[in-house]
Design an enzyme around this catalytic site. Structure first.
Site, PDB file in Angstrom:
ATOM      1  N   LYS A  90      43.170  44.957  44.107  1.00  0.00           N
ATOM      2  CA  LYS A  90      44.179  45.562  44.986  1.00  0.00           C
ATOM      3  C   LYS A  90      43.708  45.483  46.427  1.00  0.00           C
ATOM      4  O   LYS A  90      42.517  45.601  46.712  1.00  0.00           O
ATOM      5  CB  LYS A  90      44.470  47.001  44.579  1.00  0.00           C
ATOM      6  CG  LYS A  90      43.305  47.946  44.629  1.00  0.00           C
ATOM      7  CD  LYS A  90      43.769  49.348  44.242  1.00  0.00           C
ATOM      8  CE  LYS A  90      42.585  50.229  43.933  1.00  0.00           C
ATOM      9  NZ  LYS A  90      42.945  51.538  43.435  1.00  0.00           N
ATOM     10  N   LYS A 130      52.335  45.398  45.989  1.00  0.00           N
ATOM     11  CA  LYS A 130      51.867  46.619  45.324  1.00  0.00           C
ATOM     12  C   LYS A 130      52.842  47.728  45.715  1.00  0.00           C
ATOM     13  O   LYS A 130      52.794  48.249  46.825  1.00  0.00           O
ATOM     14  CB  LYS A 130      50.445  46.975  45.746  1.00  0.00           C
ATOM     15  CG  LYS A 130      49.878  48.172  45.001  1.00  0.00           C
ATOM     16  CD  LYS A 130      48.419  48.405  45.382  1.00  0.00           C
ATOM     17  CE  LYS A 130      47.695  49.362  44.459  1.00  0.00           C
ATOM     18  NZ  LYS A 130      48.298  50.674  44.331  1.00  0.00           N
ATOM     19  N   ARG A 136      53.714  54.065  37.867  1.00  0.00           N
ATOM     20  CA  ARG A 136      53.586  53.009  36.869  1.00  0.00           C
ATOM     21  C   ARG A 136      54.260  53.432  35.573  1.00  0.00           C
ATOM     22  O   ARG A 136      54.162  54.582  35.170  1.00  0.00           O
ATOM     23  CB  ARG A 136      52.110  52.744  36.613  1.00  0.00           C
ATOM     24  CG  ARG A 136      51.887  51.594  35.652  1.00  0.00           C
ATOM     25  CD  ARG A 136      50.551  51.026  35.892  1.00  0.00           C
ATOM     26  NE  ARG A 136      50.204  49.928  35.050  1.00  0.00           N
ATOM     27  CZ  ARG A 136      48.999  49.374  35.081  1.00  0.00           C
ATOM     28  NH1 ARG A 136      48.073  49.846  35.896  1.00  0.00           N
ATOM     29  NH2 ARG A 136      48.719  48.354  34.301  1.00  0.00           N
ATOM     30  N   ARG A 175      39.025  48.295  34.279  1.00  0.00           N
ATOM     31  CA  ARG A 175      39.173  48.067  35.710  1.00  0.00           C
ATOM     32  C   ARG A 175      38.226  46.931  36.060  1.00  0.00           C
ATOM     33  O   ARG A 175      37.037  47.139  36.199  1.00  0.00           O
ATOM     34  CB  ARG A 175      38.807  49.343  36.484  1.00  0.00           C
ATOM     35  CG  ARG A 175      39.151  49.284  37.963  1.00  0.00           C
ATOM     36  CD  ARG A 175      38.651  50.507  38.692  1.00  0.00           C
ATOM     37  NE  ARG A 175      39.380  51.736  38.442  1.00  0.00           N
ATOM     38  CZ  ARG A 175      40.555  52.039  38.977  1.00  0.00           C
ATOM     39  NH1 ARG A 175      41.164  51.180  39.777  1.00  0.00           N
ATOM     40  NH2 ARG A 175      41.126  53.194  38.713  1.00  0.00           N
ATOM     41  N   ARG A 214      51.159  56.438  33.474  1.00  0.00           N
ATOM     42  CA  ARG A 214      49.779  55.976  33.619  1.00  0.00           C
ATOM     43  C   ARG A 214      48.828  56.832  32.785  1.00  0.00           C
ATOM     44  O   ARG A 214      47.808  56.367  32.300  1.00  0.00           O
ATOM     45  CB  ARG A 214      49.468  56.086  35.119  1.00  0.00           C
ATOM     46  CG  ARG A 214      48.065  56.055  35.551  1.00  0.00           C
ATOM     47  CD  ARG A 214      47.609  54.641  35.757  1.00  0.00           C
ATOM     48  NE  ARG A 214      46.169  54.627  35.820  1.00  0.00           N
ATOM     49  CZ  ARG A 214      45.473  54.913  36.894  1.00  0.00           C
ATOM     50  NH1 ARG A 214      46.084  55.168  38.015  1.00  0.00           N
ATOM     51  NH2 ARG A 214      44.173  54.898  36.872  1.00  0.00           N
ATOM     52  N   GLU A 254      56.475  49.110  38.073  1.00  0.00           N
ATOM     53  CA  GLU A 254      56.321  50.259  38.968  1.00  0.00           C
ATOM     54  C   GLU A 254      57.727  50.734  39.340  1.00  0.00           C
ATOM     55  O   GLU A 254      58.552  49.946  39.806  1.00  0.00           O
ATOM     56  CB  GLU A 254      55.538  49.825  40.214  1.00  0.00           C
ATOM     57  CG  GLU A 254      55.137  50.946  41.122  1.00  0.00           C
ATOM     58  CD  GLU A 254      53.759  51.569  40.807  1.00  0.00           C
ATOM     59  OE1 GLU A 254      53.171  51.251  39.750  1.00  0.00           O
ATOM     60  OE2 GLU A 254      53.313  52.378  41.628  1.00  0.00           O
ATOM     61  N   GLU A 268      51.105  39.797  44.365  1.00  0.00           N
ATOM     62  CA  GLU A 268      52.360  40.534  44.162  1.00  0.00           C
ATOM     63  C   GLU A 268      52.405  41.727  45.097  1.00  0.00           C
ATOM     64  O   GLU A 268      51.360  42.243  45.488  1.00  0.00           O
ATOM     65  CB  GLU A 268      52.413  41.093  42.736  1.00  0.00           C
ATOM     66  CG  GLU A 268      52.656  40.073  41.679  1.00  0.00           C
ATOM     67  CD  GLU A 268      52.705  40.726  40.298  1.00  0.00           C
ATOM     68  OE1 GLU A 268      53.239  41.839  40.167  1.00  0.00           O
ATOM     69  OE2 GLU A 268      52.182  40.105  39.369  1.00  0.00           O
TER      70      GLU A 268
HETATM   71  N1  LIG Z   1      52.785  44.426  41.216  1.00  0.00           N
HETATM   72  C1  LIG Z   1      51.947  45.327  40.700  1.00  0.00           C
HETATM   73  N2  LIG Z   1      51.087  44.983  39.727  1.00  0.00           N
HETATM   74  C2  LIG Z   1      50.231  45.889  39.191  1.00  0.00           C
HETATM   75  N3  LIG Z   1      50.163  47.178  39.577  1.00  0.00           N
HETATM   76  C3  LIG Z   1      51.000  47.584  40.551  1.00  0.00           C
HETATM   77  C4  LIG Z   1      51.941  46.683  41.141  1.00  0.00           C
HETATM   78  N4  LIG Z   1      52.630  47.377  42.077  1.00  0.00           N
HETATM   79  C5  LIG Z   1      52.169  48.622  42.060  1.00  0.00           C
HETATM   80  N5  LIG Z   1      51.172  48.778  41.156  1.00  0.00           N
HETATM   81  C6  LIG Z   1      50.415  50.017  40.931  1.00  0.00           C
HETATM   82  O1  LIG Z   1      49.121  49.830  41.442  1.00  0.00           O
HETATM   83  C7  LIG Z   1      48.139  50.317  40.556  1.00  0.00           C
HETATM   84  C8  LIG Z   1      46.956  49.383  40.594  1.00  0.00           C
HETATM   85  O2  LIG Z   1      45.852  49.980  41.202  1.00  0.00           O
HETATM   86  P1  LIG Z   1      44.806  50.695  40.271  1.00  0.00           P
HETATM   87  O3  LIG Z   1      44.715  49.975  39.008  1.00  0.00           O
HETATM   88  O4  LIG Z   1      43.558  50.847  41.019  1.00  0.00           O
HETATM   89  O5  LIG Z   1      45.525  52.072  40.000  1.00  0.00           O
HETATM   90  P2  LIG Z   1      45.261  53.446  40.689  1.00  0.00           P
HETATM   91  O6  LIG Z   1      43.914  53.912  40.290  1.00  0.00           O
HETATM   92  O7  LIG Z   1      46.444  54.275  40.348  1.00  0.00           O
HETATM   93  O8  LIG Z   1      45.192  53.133  42.223  1.00  0.00           O
HETATM   94  P3  LIG Z   1      46.181  53.336  43.401  1.00  0.00           P
HETATM   95  O9  LIG Z   1      46.009  54.749  43.820  1.00  0.00           O
HETATM   96  O10 LIG Z   1      45.652  52.335  44.373  1.00  0.00           O
HETATM   97  O11 LIG Z   1      47.561  53.026  42.931  1.00  0.00           O
HETATM   98  C9  LIG Z   1      48.784  50.298  39.209  1.00  0.00           C
HETATM   99  O12 LIG Z   1      48.301  51.343  38.409  1.00  0.00           O
HETATM  100  C10 LIG Z   1      50.263  50.411  39.490  1.00  0.00           C
HETATM  101  O13 LIG Z   1      50.675  51.752  39.379  1.00  0.00           O
END
Ligand SMILES: Nc1ncnc2c1ncn2[C@@H]1O[C@H](COP(=O)(O)OP(=O)(O)OP(=O)(O)O)[C@@H](O)[C@H]1O
Length: 582
Positions: A429, A259, A264, A423, A279, A309, A257
């Site tokens: 990612k 990102k 979030r 996690r 979040r 998101e 998907e």
């Molecule tokens: N299609 C998607 N599916 C899931 N998460 C997504 C998507 N698009 C964007 N995101 C965002 O990406 C994040 C997933 O990365 P991670 O779980 O590592 O969060 P993070 O620690 O906030 O990292 P990052 O700074 O990389 O966003 C989610 O928390 C969400 O906010």
């Protein structure tokens, strides 16, 4: 009536906790504290040791200003406001000040006659009242209630009441240490932590978990289920250094998907009532009335929890995270709803009339697609299902090219449940961060223009820019430049570019993109980009790489280079070298 824990008993444990630096010792002290705590007060003690008065997602938060607290201390003691402020300047901590001058408080207490010892329930209730008072006269009510609590507490108690009310208790206890303690105290073994943690992850309420355990032991955990209106701790993703490793982790069962680069949101809908959690489990509903309305229009079902998101959307394009952050405000909400519109890309469904957490991802996704009807604001995230890494890479390049962060690769196996608060490798990612960073500006030739929308209508919204391929003597596109322009520059552009307008694509321009207006390659601008990436839509270096070119991500306009001819632009070869340097 059952016994109540006195506040001074609680704070004697606070003192011990502040002394220790060892996590194990901390757990032992906490276990002793919970052994002393009546079941009916376990939730309160859980919140108070974390410096909270409620589950973190609830709106009642403390964090009073220094001024108000200093005033309350002055009321509760015989010291003037100035004296309190003076002591505050000396010590830097109002808690210490309250403790110091609380001797006078006790004199006052005995003057009014002996009062019953202050209990944790009374302190908790007082602090909750303080957080709730609203409207006219609320300042005085808060002040009087706080002063009353300080007056009744002993010296140490005064210290901690003040710190909690300022939102600065900071005993250094994390939720996980507390969960360890609860497992040890009420199930007899820290080994039961995973089940205790699961209950916490689906309820986000450590007080509730504590209370259920206290009353029913391990069995109490079964009572805790997903509830609409109570956030679920969010599932997070692992990171890969190399895309090929996806196959080692997920074999052939995955989907990719986009990102999105936004915020979030976990959205809870119960009939028409919608709540949005961040979040960090904060209730951010009031910041997004547009999303609330759009969700109600999009989802008919009664009880639903979805995740997505939110991304800022302006002039027909998705905007970066910084733009969205302007929506984080307490005032002028409606003004900013109009100024910074958003779209929400939903990517998961956690509840529909029942919990879906234990269903595999493909099933949840299908339910999501069946449940929502897309509208201007609510969309489903862009997804591809393929086992070809080549396809995944292409999808990634497209996503980055559209200004998004990269992609999320999600397991589609039968075990691909929603792992609240974890996690793990079910989500991976793959971000562009690992790529080249540009430190130098480049000079590019303008070969096309895109009509502006919204505030920029009648002007150019973005320019198609190209590098110079010296061998072939052509101009190959590298970016769509839409940021960094001042209002004056935007006004000037149509006139400046007019002499170069061309009805058709000029022969020396190589482009897969069709702009609204072509320009003869004559006009040079200076651009700073964030990084270089492969791109299926740009043509710079296309012969060298194959089907794709190199693109500049997040390009910013720095200035005009009237002193340069288009042949003096940065060459495709230089761009390739910059890309390969990393
Ligand atoms: N299609 C998607 N599916 C899931 N998460 C997504 C998507 N698009 C964007 N995101 C965002 O990406 C994040 C997933 O990365 P991670 O779980 O590592 O969060 P993070 O620690 O906030 O990292 P990052 O700074 O990389 O966003 C989610 O928390 C969400 O906010």
């Amino acid at each position: 009536m059952s016994r109540s824990l006195s506040f001074s008993e609680l704070t004697s444990y606070f003192l011990q906790l502040e002394e220790t630096r060892s996590r194990n010792e901390m757990t032992d002290i906490l276990v002793d504290l919970f052994k002393e705590t009546p079941n009916s007060e376990v939730d309160i003690v859980c919140y108070l040791v974390l410096g909270q008065i409620n589950a973190e997602y609830e709106e009642e938060v403390l964090g009073l200003g220094n001024k108000m607290v200093a005033k309350a201390i002055s009321i509760a003691s015989s010291k003037s406001k100035q004296e309190v402020q003076e002591l505050f300047r000396e010590t830097g901590d109002l808690g210490t000040v309250a403790e110091k001058i609380s001797g006078e408080t006790k004199t006052l207490n005995s003057f009014f006659g002996e009062q019953k010892e202050l209990t944790v329930t009374e302190v908790h209730q007082g602090l909750k009242d303080i957080s709730r008072f609203e409207g006219s006269g609320s300042y005085d009510k808060k002040l009087r209630t706080l002063a009353g609590l300080i007056t009744r507490a002993d010296k140490v108690g005064a210290r901690y009441i003040v710190r909690i009310s300022l939102g600065k208790l900071r005993l250094g206890i994390g939720a996980m240490t507390l969960l360890d303690t609860l497992a040890k105290t009420y199930t007899g073994d820290k080994k039961n932590r995973p089940e205790v943690e699961r209950a916490y992850n689906i309820s986000s309420d450590v007080g509730l978990v504590g209370k259920k355990l206290a009353y029913k032991g391990h069995k109490g955990l079964e009572d805790i289920e997903v509830e609409v209106g109570r956030p679920i701790r969010m599932m997070l993703a692992q990171r890969l250094e190399n895309l090929d490793e996806v196959k080692d982790k997920l074999e052939d069962r995955f989907a990719a998907e986009v990102k999105y680069d936004g915020e979030r949101m976990q959205i809870h809908k119960k009939n028409d009532e919608v709540k949005i959690y961040s979040r960090r489990m904060e209730d951010i509903t009031h910041q997004y009335p547009d999303v609330v309305k759009a969700i109600n229009q999009s989802i008919g079902s009664k009880e639903v929890i979805v995740e997505g998101e939110a991304v800022a959307y302006k002039d027909g394009e998705l905007q970066d995270f910084q733009t969205l952050m302007q929506r984080k405000r307490k005032y002028d909400i409606q003004k900013y709803v109009e100024k910074i519109p958003v779209k929400i890309f939903l990517f998961d469904m956690l509840y529909k009339e029942d919990s879906l957490l234990d269903k595999p991802f493909p099933e949840r996704r299908k339910k999501l697609e069946q449940t929502i009807s897309e509208n201007e604001i609510v969309k489903c995230s862009d997804i591809i299902k393929t086992t070809e890494l080549r396809e995944v890479e292409k999808f990634f390049n497209k996503s980055v090219d559209e200004g998004q962060e990269g992609i999320m690769i999600k397991s589609c196996s039968k075990d691909s449940i929603y792992r609240a608060g974890a996690r793990e490798w079910l989500w991976i990612k793959w971000k562009k961060d690992y790529e080249t960073r540009m430190s130098d500006t480049v000079d590019l030739t303008v070969v096309g223009g895109f009509a502006g929308r919204g505030r920029r209508s009648g002007l150019y919204g973005a320019l198609l820019c190209a590098a110079y391929n010296k061998q072939k003597d052509i101009f190959e596109t590298v970016c769509k430049l839409g940021t960094g322009f001042s209002d004056e520059t935007l006004e000037e552009l149509p006139e400046k570019l007019k002499p170069f307008e061309s009805e058709k694509k000029p022969a020396r321009v190589s482009s897969k993109i069709e702009p609204d207006q072509w320009f003869k390659p004559e006009f040079v601008v200076e651009v700073l980009g964030a990084e270089l990436t492969k791109s299926p839509v740009h043509t710079a270096g296309i012969d060298t790489i194959g089907n794709e070119g190199i693109a500049i991500r997040f390009p910013r306009f720095i200035g005009f280079r009237a002193d340069k001819k288009s042949e003096d632009s940065t060459t495709t070869k230089e761009i390739m070298v910059m890309y390969e340097k990393n």
